[in-house]
Write a protein that holds these residues in place. Structure first.
Motif, PDB file in Angstrom:
ATOM      1  N   TRP A  66      -0.441  -5.662  -1.932  1.00 54.70           N
ATOM      2  CA  TRP A  66       0.771  -5.029  -1.423  1.00 54.70           C
ATOM      3  C   TRP A  66       1.162  -5.620  -0.077  1.00 54.70           C
ATOM      4  CZ3 TRP A  66       3.409  -1.291  -4.153  1.00 54.70           C
ATOM      5  CH2 TRP A  66       2.759  -0.793  -5.288  1.00 54.70           C
ATOM      6  N   VAL A  67       2.451  -5.862   0.109  1.00 49.17           N
ATOM      7  CA  VAL A  67       2.995  -6.233   1.407  1.00 49.17           C
ATOM      8  C   VAL A  67       3.478  -4.943   2.059  1.00 49.17           C
ATOM      9  CG1 VAL A  67       4.771  -7.524   2.643  1.00 49.17           C
ATOM     10  CG2 VAL A  67       3.733  -8.501   0.600  1.00 49.17           C
ATOM     11  N   ASN A  68       2.957  -4.658   3.255  1.00 53.87           N
ATOM     12  CA  ASN A  68       3.293  -3.452   4.014  1.00 53.87           C
ATOM     13  C   ASN A  68       4.009  -3.868   5.290  1.00 53.87           C
ATOM     14  OD1 ASN A  68       1.288  -1.299   2.636  1.00 53.87           O
ATOM     15  ND2 ASN A  68       0.260  -3.262   2.845  1.00 53.87           N
ATOM     16  N   THR A  69       5.012  -3.110   5.663  1.00 51.31           N
ATOM     17  CA  THR A  69       5.775  -3.441   6.865  1.00 51.31           C
ATOM     18  C   THR A  69       6.198  -2.188   7.580  1.00 51.31           C
ATOM     19  OG1 THR A  69       6.738  -5.280   5.611  1.00 51.31           O
ATOM     20  CG2 THR A  69       7.720  -4.795   7.726  1.00 51.31           C
ATOM     21  N   VAL A  70       6.149  -2.239   8.920  1.00 54.79           N
ATOM     22  CA  VAL A  70       6.834  -1.249   9.746  1.00 54.79           C
ATOM     23  C   VAL A  70       7.888  -2.026  10.528  1.00 54.79           C
ATOM     24  CG1 VAL A  70       6.679   0.450  11.593  1.00 54.79           C
ATOM     25  CG2 VAL A  70       4.817   0.255   9.931  1.00 54.79           C
ATOM     26  N   ALA A  71       9.137  -1.647  10.342  1.00 61.17           N
ATOM     27  CA  ALA A  71      10.246  -2.295  11.037  1.00 61.17           C
ATOM     28  C   ALA A  71      11.005  -1.249  11.843  1.00 61.17           C
ATOM     29  CB  ALA A  71      11.172  -2.974  10.032  1.00 61.17           C
ATOM     30  N   VAL A  72      11.545  -1.678  12.968  1.00 63.93           N
ATOM     31  CA  VAL A  72      12.218  -0.760  13.891  1.00 63.93           C
ATOM     32  C   VAL A  72      13.687  -1.148  14.016  1.00 63.93           C
ATOM     33  CG1 VAL A  72      12.259   0.068  16.280  1.00 63.93           C
ATOM     34  CG2 VAL A  72      10.072  -0.380  15.150  1.00 63.93           C
ATOM     35  N   ARG A  73      14.556  -0.131  14.000  1.00 64.37           N
ATOM     36  CA  ARG A  73      15.990  -0.397  14.165  1.00 64.37           C
ATOM     37  C   ARG A  73      16.281  -0.723  15.619  1.00 64.37           C
ATOM     38  NH1 ARG A  73      21.375   3.205  12.601  1.00 64.37           N
ATOM     39  NH2 ARG A  73      22.826   1.713  13.499  1.00 64.37           N
ATOM     40  N   ILE A  74      16.842  -1.878  15.849  1.00 61.81           N
ATOM     41  CA  ILE A  74      17.090  -2.336  17.214  1.00 61.81           C
ATOM     42  C   ILE A  74      18.550  -2.248  17.622  1.00 61.81           C
ATOM     43  CG2 ILE A  74      15.069  -3.820  17.398  1.00 61.81           C
ATOM     44  CD1 ILE A  74      16.772  -6.159  16.484  1.00 61.81           C
ATOM     45  N   GLU A  75      19.462  -2.115  16.676  1.00 63.16           N
ATOM     46  CA  GLU A  75      20.898  -2.071  17.001  1.00 63.16           C
ATOM     47  C   GLU A  75      21.381  -0.646  17.117  1.00 63.16           C
ATOM     48  OE1 GLU A  75      22.800  -4.229  13.868  1.00 63.16           O
ATOM     49  OE2 GLU A  75      21.842  -6.085  14.428  1.00 63.16           O
ATOM     50  N   SER A  79      13.706  -5.045  13.599  1.00 66.88           N
ATOM     51  CA  SER A  79      12.666  -5.879  14.182  1.00 66.88           C
ATOM     52  C   SER A  79      11.337  -5.513  13.527  1.00 66.88           C
ATOM     53  CB  SER A  79      12.586  -5.630  15.692  1.00 66.88           C
ATOM     54  OG  SER A  79      11.486  -6.312  16.241  1.00 66.88           O
ATOM     55  N   VAL A  80      10.635  -6.494  13.001  1.00 62.43           N
ATOM     56  CA  VAL A  80       9.357  -6.221  12.334  1.00 62.43           C
ATOM     57  C   VAL A  80       8.289  -5.990  13.398  1.00 62.43           C
ATOM     58  CG1 VAL A  80       7.583  -7.151  10.810  1.00 62.43           C
ATOM     59  CG2 VAL A  80      10.005  -7.520  10.284  1.00 62.43           C
ATOM     60  N   ALA A  81       7.749  -4.775  13.420  1.00 62.04           N
ATOM     61  CA  ALA A  81       6.728  -4.403  14.399  1.00 62.04           C
ATOM     62  C   ALA A  81       5.317  -4.623  13.854  1.00 62.04           C
ATOM     63  CB  ALA A  81       6.897  -2.935  14.793  1.00 62.04           C
ATOM     64  N   ASP A  82       5.173  -4.580  12.532  1.00 62.03           N
ATOM     65  CA  ASP A  82       3.855  -4.684  11.912  1.00 62.03           C
ATOM     66  C   ASP A  82       4.065  -5.150  10.474  1.00 62.03           C
ATOM     67  OD1 ASP A  82       1.104  -4.406  11.595  1.00 62.03           O
ATOM     68  OD2 ASP A  82       1.077  -2.227  11.849  1.00 62.03           O
ATOM     69  N   LEU A  83       3.279  -6.138  10.048  1.00 60.79           N
ATOM     70  CA  LEU A  83       3.387  -6.644   8.684  1.00 60.79           C
ATOM     71  C   LEU A  83       1.987  -7.071   8.252  1.00 60.79           C
ATOM     72  CD1 LEU A  83       6.169  -8.863   7.255  1.00 60.79           C
ATOM     73  CD2 LEU A  83       3.810  -9.375   6.728  1.00 60.79           C
ATOM     74  N   TRP A  84       1.520  -6.529   7.112  1.00 59.91           N
ATOM     75  CA  TRP A  84       0.171  -6.835   6.668  1.00 59.91           C
ATOM     76  C   TRP A  84       0.076  -6.703   5.149  1.00 59.91           C
ATOM     77  CZ3 TRP A  84       1.997  -2.318   8.437  1.00 59.91           C
ATOM     78  CH2 TRP A  84       1.570  -1.113   7.873  1.00 59.91           C
ATOM     79  N   VAL A  85      -0.946  -7.309   4.578  1.00 64.57           N
ATOM     80  CA  VAL A  85      -1.171  -7.281   3.134  1.00 64.57           C
ATOM     81  C   VAL A  85      -2.450  -6.489   2.867  1.00 64.57           C
ATOM     82  CG1 VAL A  85      -1.598  -8.674   1.069  1.00 64.57           C
ATOM     83  CG2 VAL A  85      -0.003  -9.492   2.823  1.00 64.57           C
ATOM     84  N   THR A  86      -2.395  -5.616   1.861  1.00 61.87           N
ATOM     85  CA  THR A  86      -3.557  -4.802   1.504  1.00 61.87           C
ATOM     86  C   THR A  86      -3.823  -4.884   0.005  1.00 61.87           C
ATOM     87  OG1 THR A  86      -2.127  -2.860   1.213  1.00 61.87           O
ATOM     88  CG2 THR A  86      -3.198  -3.121   3.368  1.00 61.87           C
ATOM     89  N   ASP A  87      -5.015  -4.480  -0.364  1.00 55.91           N
ATOM     90  CA  ASP A  87      -5.359  -4.277  -1.770  1.00 55.91           C
ATOM     91  C   ASP A  87      -4.876  -2.896  -2.178  1.00 55.91           C
ATOM     92  OD1 ASP A  87      -6.737  -6.736  -2.061  1.00 55.91           O
ATOM     93  OD2 ASP A  87      -8.537  -5.860  -1.170  1.00 55.91           O
ATOM     94  N   ASP A  88      -4.718  -2.683  -3.473  1.00 59.06           N
ATOM     95  CA  ASP A  88      -4.363  -1.366  -3.993  1.00 59.06           C
ATOM     96  C   ASP A  88      -5.509  -0.403  -3.688  1.00 59.06           C
ATOM     97  OD1 ASP A  88      -3.687   0.877  -5.789  1.00 59.06           O
ATOM     98  OD2 ASP A  88      -2.268  -0.534  -6.675  1.00 59.06           O
ATOM     99  N   VAL A  89      -5.186   0.797  -3.214  1.00 58.31           N
ATOM    100  CA  VAL A  89      -6.228   1.768  -2.862  1.00 58.31           C
ATOM    101  C   VAL A  89      -6.763   2.519  -4.083  1.00 58.31           C
ATOM    102  CG1 VAL A  89      -5.326   2.089  -0.523  1.00 58.31           C
ATOM    103  CG2 VAL A  89      -4.586   3.638  -2.346  1.00 58.31           C
ATOM    104  N   ARG A  90      -6.081   2.394  -5.210  1.00 58.06           N
ATOM    105  CA  ARG A  90      -6.532   3.109  -6.407  1.00 58.06           C
ATOM    106  C   ARG A  90      -7.619   2.302  -7.110  1.00 58.06           C
ATOM    107  NH1 ARG A  90      -0.853   3.602  -9.147  1.00 58.06           N
ATOM    108  NH2 ARG A  90      -0.833   1.527  -8.248  1.00 58.06           N
ATOM    109  N   PRO A  91      -8.678   2.972  -7.550  1.00 59.74           N
ATOM    110  CA  PRO A  91      -9.792   2.271  -8.206  1.00 59.74           C
ATOM    111  C   PRO A  91      -9.331   1.496  -9.440  1.00 59.74           C
ATOM    112  CG  PRO A  91     -10.361   4.568  -7.755  1.00 59.74           C
ATOM    113  CD  PRO A  91      -8.902   4.412  -7.454  1.00 59.74           C
ATOM    114  N   GLY A  92      -9.884   0.298  -9.602  1.00 59.69           N
ATOM    115  CA  GLY A  92      -9.610  -0.497 -10.794  1.00 59.69           C
ATOM    116  C   GLY A  92      -8.291  -1.239 -10.769  1.00 59.69           C
ATOM    117  N   ARG A  93      -7.575  -1.210  -9.644  1.00 60.23           N
ATOM    118  CA  ARG A  93      -6.283  -1.892  -9.542  1.00 60.23           C
ATOM    119  C   ARG A  93      -6.451  -3.188  -8.765  1.00 60.23           C
ATOM    120  NH1 ARG A  93      -1.686   1.127 -11.279  1.00 60.23           N
ATOM    121  NH2 ARG A  93      -2.556   2.980 -12.247  1.00 60.23           N
ATOM    122  N   ALA A  94      -5.877  -4.274  -9.282  1.00 58.97           N
ATOM    123  CA  ALA A  94      -6.007  -5.579  -8.636  1.00 58.97           C
ATOM    124  C   ALA A  94      -4.766  -5.972  -7.839  1.00 58.97           C
ATOM    125  CB  ALA A  94      -6.293  -6.647  -9.691  1.00 58.97           C
ATOM    126  N   ASP A  95      -3.758  -5.106  -7.796  1.00 59.48           N
ATOM    127  CA  ASP A  95      -2.513  -5.436  -7.103  1.00 59.48           C
ATOM    128  C   ASP A  95      -2.743  -5.636  -5.614  1.00 59.48           C
ATOM    129  OD1 ASP A  95      -0.839  -5.181  -9.398  1.00 59.48           O
ATOM    130  OD2 ASP A  95      -0.910  -3.005  -9.175  1.00 59.48           O
TER     131      ASP A  95
END
Length: 192
Positions: A183-192, A165-181
């Motif tokens: 990122w898709v970040n997700t926290v998912a929880v096992r439900i079964e 189950s996806v508990a959190d999903l967000w998009v961020t910029d690269d934290v390293r200087p000079g990077r334009a990437d």
């Protein structure tokens, strides 16, 4: 292909990533992991996050597919970092949390289903899995590395298909200087 890149460029990669500030990502993940729980750092690279988790009182298991990165991570963290790949994962309900920061981006798209299944199996019920990949829809080769990019919708579907189950999903910029990437970040929880 990608593993040989990290073996050949281990010092440069270590220096480029060990100081990257991902505190906010770790905080969002740890909100779903019990204090002192067992965390797997899968594809630990420099060991930056494994070290932070251990210092915060968590039990940490870490591994990387690059033998050269394993040496550097072990020296940096003081942990017994294992040399293995995602395909070697055989744990069953072992971890309260799994951290896979910028590591699954090298798994070919047609292997994501089986890889996600191994990660899900390694989680305890109620356990949380943080993962991040580059944002996009491409399968790319850049230099000596392959990349599988995902967008939010595909990430969510793949996780749900794996029994999470996806508990959190967000998009961020690269934290390293000079990077334009992005990122898709997700926290998912096992439900079964």
């Amino acid at each position: 292909m990608s593993i040989s890149y990290y073996n050949a460029n281990a010092d440069a990669y270590f220096n480029d990533t060990v100081g990257a500030n991902v505190n906010s990502l770790r905080e969002r993940f740890l909100a779903h992991v019990p204090p002192g729980g067992h965390i797997l750092d899968a594809g630990c690279g420099s060991g930056r996050d494994a070290r932070a988790f251990a210092k915060a009182g968590y039990q940490v298991t870490a591994f990387d597919a690059s033998a050269e990165m394993v040496k550097r991570a072990a020296a940096y963290t003081g942990l017994d970092v294992r040399h293995m790949t995602f395909a070697d994962m055989a744990w069953t309900e072992e971890f309260n949390g799994i951290w896979a920061c910028a590591t699954l981006l090298h798994v070919p798209r047609d292997e994501l289903g089986s890889t996600f299944a191994r990660f899900t199996r390694a989680l305890r019920r109620g356990g949380a899995w943080y993962l991040s990949v580059k944002h996009g829809t491409d399968d790319r080769v850049v230099g000596e590395r392959t990349f599988t990019d995902l967008i939010e919708q595909e990430m969510q579907k793949r996780l749900e298909d794996a029994g999470l189950s996806v508990a959190d999903l967000w998009v961020t910029d690269d934290v390293r200087p000079g990077r334009a990437d992005r990122w898709v970040n997700t926290v998912a929880v096992r439900i079964e």
